[in-house]
Write a protein that holds these residues in place. Structure first.
Motif, mmCIF file in Angstrom:
data_model
loop_
_atom_site.group_PDB
_atom_site.id
_atom_site.type_symbol
_atom_site.label_atom_id
_atom_site.label_comp_id
_atom_site.label_asym_id
_atom_site.label_seq_id
_atom_site.Cartn_x
_atom_site.Cartn_y
_atom_site.Cartn_z
ATOM 1 N N ASN A 102 9.358 -1.315 0.580
ATOM 2 C CA ASN A 102 9.051 0.086 0.263
ATOM 3 C C ASN A 102 7.698 0.498 0.842
ATOM 4 O O ASN A 102 7.536 1.605 1.364
ATOM 5 C CB ASN A 102 9.050 0.296 -1.250
ATOM 6 C CG ASN A 102 10.422 0.096 -1.861
ATOM 7 O OD1 ASN A 102 11.435 0.169 -1.159
ATOM 8 N ND2 ASN A 102 10.470 -0.181 -3.151
ATOM 9 N N LEU A 103 6.724 -0.389 0.732
ATOM 10 C CA LEU A 103 5.405 -0.106 1.280
ATOM 11 C C LEU A 103 5.449 0.002 2.800
ATOM 12 O O LEU A 103 4.807 0.877 3.395
ATOM 13 C CB LEU A 103 4.420 -1.193 0.847
ATOM 14 C CG LEU A 103 2.991 -1.084 1.378
ATOM 15 C CD1 LEU A 103 2.381 0.270 1.048
ATOM 16 C CD2 LEU A 103 2.128 -2.201 0.824
ATOM 17 N N LYS A 104 6.224 -0.883 3.417
ATOM 18 C CA LYS A 104 6.347 -0.831 4.881
ATOM 19 C C LYS A 104 7.009 0.473 5.312
ATOM 20 O O LYS A 104 6.608 1.094 6.319
ATOM 21 C CB LYS A 104 7.180 -2.022 5.371
ATOM 22 C CG LYS A 104 7.232 -2.161 6.890
ATOM 23 C CD LYS A 104 5.847 -2.459 7.430
ATOM 24 C CE LYS A 104 5.897 -2.849 8.908
ATOM 25 N NZ LYS A 104 6.400 -1.788 9.778
ATOM 26 N N THR A 105 7.998 0.922 4.551
ATOM 27 C CA THR A 105 8.645 2.198 4.865
ATOM 28 C C THR A 105 7.658 3.351 4.761
ATOM 29 O O THR A 105 7.608 4.241 5.627
ATOM 30 C CB THR A 105 9.830 2.434 3.913
ATOM 31 O OG1 THR A 105 10.779 1.373 4.062
ATOM 32 C CG2 THR A 105 10.516 3.756 4.210
ATOM 33 N N ASP A 122 0.273 5.835 -0.956
ATOM 34 C CA ASP A 122 -0.601 5.302 -2.011
ATOM 35 C C ASP A 122 0.210 4.794 -3.200
ATOM 36 O O ASP A 122 -0.106 3.745 -3.786
ATOM 37 C CB ASP A 122 -1.578 6.380 -2.479
ATOM 38 C CG ASP A 122 -2.607 6.730 -1.409
ATOM 39 O OD1 ASP A 122 -2.770 5.928 -0.475
ATOM 40 O OD2 ASP A 122 -3.211 7.821 -1.509
ATOM 41 N N ALA A 123 1.273 5.538 -3.563
ATOM 42 C CA ALA A 123 2.105 5.121 -4.697
ATOM 43 C C ALA A 123 2.805 3.801 -4.396
ATOM 44 O O ALA A 123 2.839 2.891 -5.246
ATOM 45 C CB ALA A 123 3.133 6.204 -5.022
ATOM 46 N N ALA A 124 3.351 3.673 -3.162
ATOM 47 C CA ALA A 124 4.026 2.419 -2.794
ATOM 48 C C ALA A 124 3.040 1.261 -2.750
ATOM 49 O O ALA A 124 3.337 0.148 -3.202
ATOM 50 C CB ALA A 124 4.709 2.583 -1.433
ATOM 51 N N ARG A 125 1.844 1.522 -2.242
ATOM 52 C CA ARG A 125 0.822 0.476 -2.164
ATOM 53 C C ARG A 125 0.389 0.044 -3.567
ATOM 54 O O ARG A 125 0.265 -1.145 -3.867
ATOM 55 C CB ARG A 125 -0.376 0.993 -1.364
ATOM 56 C CG ARG A 125 -1.497 -0.038 -1.213
ATOM 57 C CD ARG A 125 -2.695 0.585 -0.531
ATOM 58 N NE ARG A 125 -2.394 0.978 0.822
ATOM 59 C CZ ARG A 125 -2.598 2.185 1.314
ATOM 60 N NH1 ARG A 125 -3.074 3.147 0.538
ATOM 61 N NH2 ARG A 125 -2.343 2.449 2.582
ATOM 62 N N TYR A 147 3.028 -2.009 -5.325
ATOM 63 C CA TYR A 147 3.078 -3.375 -4.800
ATOM 64 C C TYR A 147 1.934 -4.225 -5.354
ATOM 65 O O TYR A 147 2.145 -5.321 -5.884
ATOM 66 C CB TYR A 147 3.023 -3.337 -3.277
ATOM 67 C CG TYR A 147 2.896 -4.701 -2.643
ATOM 68 C CD1 TYR A 147 3.987 -5.562 -2.549
ATOM 69 C CD2 TYR A 147 1.661 -5.138 -2.149
ATOM 70 C CE1 TYR A 147 3.859 -6.809 -1.979
ATOM 71 C CE2 TYR A 147 1.534 -6.397 -1.580
ATOM 72 C CZ TYR A 147 2.635 -7.225 -1.491
ATOM 73 O OH TYR A 147 2.506 -8.465 -0.937
ATOM 74 N N ILE A 148 0.715 -3.701 -5.254
ATOM 75 C CA ILE A 148 -0.450 -4.490 -5.683
ATOM 76 C C ILE A 148 -0.463 -4.685 -7.198
ATOM 77 O O ILE A 148 -0.729 -5.787 -7.693
ATOM 78 C CB ILE A 148 -1.747 -3.807 -5.204
ATOM 79 C CG1 ILE A 148 -1.825 -3.868 -3.676
ATOM 80 C CG2 ILE A 148 -2.967 -4.468 -5.824
ATOM 81 C CD1 ILE A 148 -3.057 -3.220 -3.095
ATOM 82 N N ASP A 149 -0.144 -3.622 -7.943
ATOM 83 C CA ASP A 149 -0.136 -3.748 -9.410
ATOM 84 C C ASP A 149 0.907 -4.759 -9.862
ATOM 85 O O ASP A 149 0.645 -5.572 -10.766
ATOM 86 C CB ASP A 149 0.139 -2.387 -10.054
ATOM 87 C CG ASP A 149 -1.017 -1.419 -9.875
ATOM 88 O OD1 ASP A 149 -2.120 -1.876 -9.518
ATOM 89 O OD2 ASP A 149 -0.809 -0.203 -10.081
ATOM 90 N N ARG A 150 2.087 -4.710 -9.239
ATOM 91 C CA ARG A 150 3.136 -5.654 -9.638
ATOM 92 C C ARG A 150 2.760 -7.080 -9.260
ATOM 93 O O ARG A 150 3.054 -8.014 -10.002
ATOM 94 C CB ARG A 150 4.464 -5.259 -8.981
ATOM 95 C CG ARG A 150 5.639 -6.106 -9.467
ATOM 96 C CD ARG A 150 5.731 -6.075 -10.970
ATOM 97 N NE ARG A 150 6.760 -6.961 -11.483
ATOM 98 C CZ ARG A 150 6.744 -7.507 -12.676
ATOM 99 N NH1 ARG A 150 5.732 -7.263 -13.503
ATOM 100 N NH2 ARG A 150 7.725 -8.299 -13.072
ATOM 101 N N SER A 203 -2.051 -2.152 5.506
ATOM 102 C CA SER A 203 -1.760 -1.497 4.231
ATOM 103 C C SER A 203 -2.575 -2.101 3.115
ATOM 104 O O SER A 203 -3.119 -1.411 2.264
ATOM 105 C CB SER A 203 -0.262 -1.627 3.918
ATOM 106 O OG SER A 203 0.495 -1.018 4.941
ATOM 107 N N ILE A 204 -2.657 -3.439 3.123
ATOM 108 C CA ILE A 204 -3.409 -4.100 2.053
ATOM 109 C C ILE A 204 -4.899 -3.812 2.192
ATOM 110 O O ILE A 204 -5.608 -3.624 1.203
ATOM 111 C CB ILE A 204 -3.147 -5.623 2.097
ATOM 112 C CG1 ILE A 204 -1.650 -5.861 1.896
ATOM 113 C CG2 ILE A 204 -3.930 -6.333 1.017
ATOM 114 C CD1 ILE A 204 -1.086 -5.254 0.630
ATOM 115 N N LEU A 205 -5.371 -3.737 3.440
ATOM 116 C CA LEU A 205 -6.774 -3.400 3.629
ATOM 117 C C LEU A 205 -7.073 -2.013 3.075
ATOM 118 O O LEU A 205 -8.075 -1.783 2.410
ATOM 119 C CB LEU A 205 -7.115 -3.464 5.123
ATOM 120 C CG LEU A 205 -8.564 -3.101 5.506
ATOM 121 C CD1 LEU A 205 -9.535 -4.034 4.810
ATOM 122 C CD2 LEU A 205 -8.737 -3.141 7.013
ATOM 123 N N GLY A 206 -6.131 -1.072 3.353
ATOM 124 C CA GLY A 206 -6.318 0.270 2.815
ATOM 125 C C GLY A 206 -6.310 0.271 1.314
ATOM 126 O O GLY A 206 -7.074 0.992 0.671
#
Length: 482
Positions: free
Chosen positions: A134-137, A321-324, A327-330, A474-477
């Motif tokens: 989802n984040l990649k999309t 931002d929501a997808a990122r 991902y990180i929260d989960r 994405s993770i850096l952002g």
């Protein structure tokens, strides 16, 4: 169920292994004096002695002596039954400790706990894979959007606090314009300032609302890459200027007209706008026009900065931002879940290790208690033999004192009671050294299990972090945003 085998072992540890209260007061001490009185040995001995019974040549006990011996033998058998019951209790307690069962559960737990933990890790990896896709999309959507619209900057997304401030500013502008315009319109209102504010409310909402609508839905297209949309934005800007001027000049004319005409003020305002739109006669009317235009401009600027000026850019950024964040929260939640599982597993293992030591100590205590009980039974048999001889001596002394003929020779012989030998079944018991070695081995396996779970936890964290390498930008952002 998570760690099912380990949980069964944990439940077995928590169960009580016996239901007794230890006591060494097992075999009662005979009250010889009371027993002699109960059997009436003095009276019976004297009575038999006066009759010179038993005869001088008798070789076996008379009836009273046999009763004494029978009572002692019965007490011996009764005490032996108590001893057998005690041995059964000891055997039951030893069986309830069930070291073999514990060792089997430990082996089973060692085999399954690691698999359970790995399954939990695999489930988390699968879930993160879905969130990563989802984040990649969302990231691809952002890259495509910036490429199509030739954008090199980051989207401007207002925080909740900034958004709240901007909305509050709009509400504040509406309220202030209502009050200020109402003070100007109060000149021609029968209700004074209150009436002026009421009349000004419609103008204020129309003035501020029109500015927001044009700024948010039309004028923003001026910065769009499409020339058609740029034209739409330009037309929107022109329309805004015309509407803002029209609303505020009409309000100024309405103030002057309402002060002199009690009815038909609206028609008169329209007529003035057609013939002399700038023909305001009073300074306050021009001030009302200027104030209204100023508030309209403030609302227009605020509307332009409610979100990113480029249409659609902020929406793409919010989805990214929501997808990122999902991902990180989960990922953080999954890591915390694994940490809790690991700590729960290790606490149970440590409790089982302590329990094995306690069970071994209890085994030694039960065996020692059983040996002491067997020794007490041997002493009790000695006590019964002494009691029998004391009772027989009491009877014979009374008999001897009343006799006129010589006593039987066996009166001088002590009674020898045949001993019962306790049989302790120790075939299935483990030698203490063997048991100690097996307990230490099991504890070593459990300690190794703690280490393996810890290693699996570290590998799981590494697996989760490796997913970040698939799209480091994405993770850096996300890191910078955090």
């Amino acid at each position: 169920m998570r760690f099912e085998a380990l949980n069964r072992l944990w439940e077995s540890v928590r169960e009580t292994s016996h239901d007794f209260r230890a006591s060494t007061d097992v075999f009662p001490v005979i009250d010889i004096e009371k027993l002699g009185s109960t059997l009436a040995l003095q009276e019976k001995g004297a009575a038999a002695g006066r009759l010179n019974r038993p005869a001088s040549g008798a070789q076996s006990f008379d009836e009273t002596e046999q009763r004494i011996v029978a009572w002692v033998e019965a007490e011996k058998k009764s005490s032996y039954q108590v001893l057998e019951d005690q041995f059964q209790t000891f055997d039951s307690r030893l069986r309830n400790l069930d070291f073999e069962g514990q060792f089997g559960l430990i082996r089973q737990a060692n085999a399954s706990s690691l698999s359970d933990f790995r399954a939990e890790v695999a489930s988390g990896v699968d879930e993160l894979h879905g969130l990563r896709r989802n984040l990649k999309t969302a990231e691809d959507e952002m890259v495509d959007f910036k490429a199509r619209h030739r954008l090199q900057r980051a989207a401007k997304v207002s925080s909740k606090a900034a958004w709240g401030f901007k909305v509050s500013l709009i509400v504040f502008l509406i309220l202030i314009e209502m009050v200020m315009n109402g003070s100007f319109l109060a000149k021609g209102s029968e209700q004074g300032v209150v009436g002026g504010v009421t009349e000004a409310a419609a103008f204020a909402f129309l003035n501020i609302g029109a500015a927001l609508m044009f700024s948010f839905f039309c004028v923003r297209f001026l910065v769009h890459r499409s020339y058609a949309l740029k034209l739409l934005g330009l037309l929107g800007l022109v329309a805004y200027i015309a509407v803002a001027l029209g609303i505020n000049i009409a309000l100024a004319h309405y103030r002057e007209v309402s002060a002199t005409i009690l009815s038909g003020a609206g028609a008169e305002v329209i007529q003035r706008l057609k013939t002399a739109p700038l023909g305001l006669q009073e300074l306050n009317s021009w001030m009302l026009f200027a104030v209204g235009l100023m508030f309209s401009l403030f609302a227009f600027i605020d509307g332009c900065y409610l979100t990113d000026p480029y249409p659609g850019f902020a929406g793409v950024q919010k989805r990214l931002d929501a997808a990122r964040n999902n991902y990180i929260d989960r990922k953080l939640d999954l890591i915390e879940d694994l940490r809790e599982i690991r700590d729960e597993h290790n606490s149970q293992i440590e409790a089982i290790i302590r329990d094995l030591s306690l069970r071994r100590q209890e085994t030694a205590a039960i065996i020692a208690h059983r040996g002491r009980t067997a020794g007490l039974f041997g002493e009790h048999q000695n006590h019964l033999e002494r009691a029998a001889n004391v009772l027989l001596t009491s009877y014979r002394d009374a008999n001897r004192s009343a006799r006129t003929e010589p006593e039987p020779p066996y009166f001088l012989s002590a009674y020898k009671m045949e001993r019962l030998t306790p049989v302790m079944r120790t075939d299935e018991e483990l030698d203490d050294k063997v048991l100690g070695a097996r307990v230490q081995s099991a504890q070593g396996e459990l300690s190794e299990q703690i280490k393996q779970i810890g290693d699996e936890f570290e590998r799981a964290i590494d697996k989760y972090h490796k997913l970040d390498n698939l799209f480091p930008e994405s993770i850096l952002g996300a890191t910078q945003a955090a």
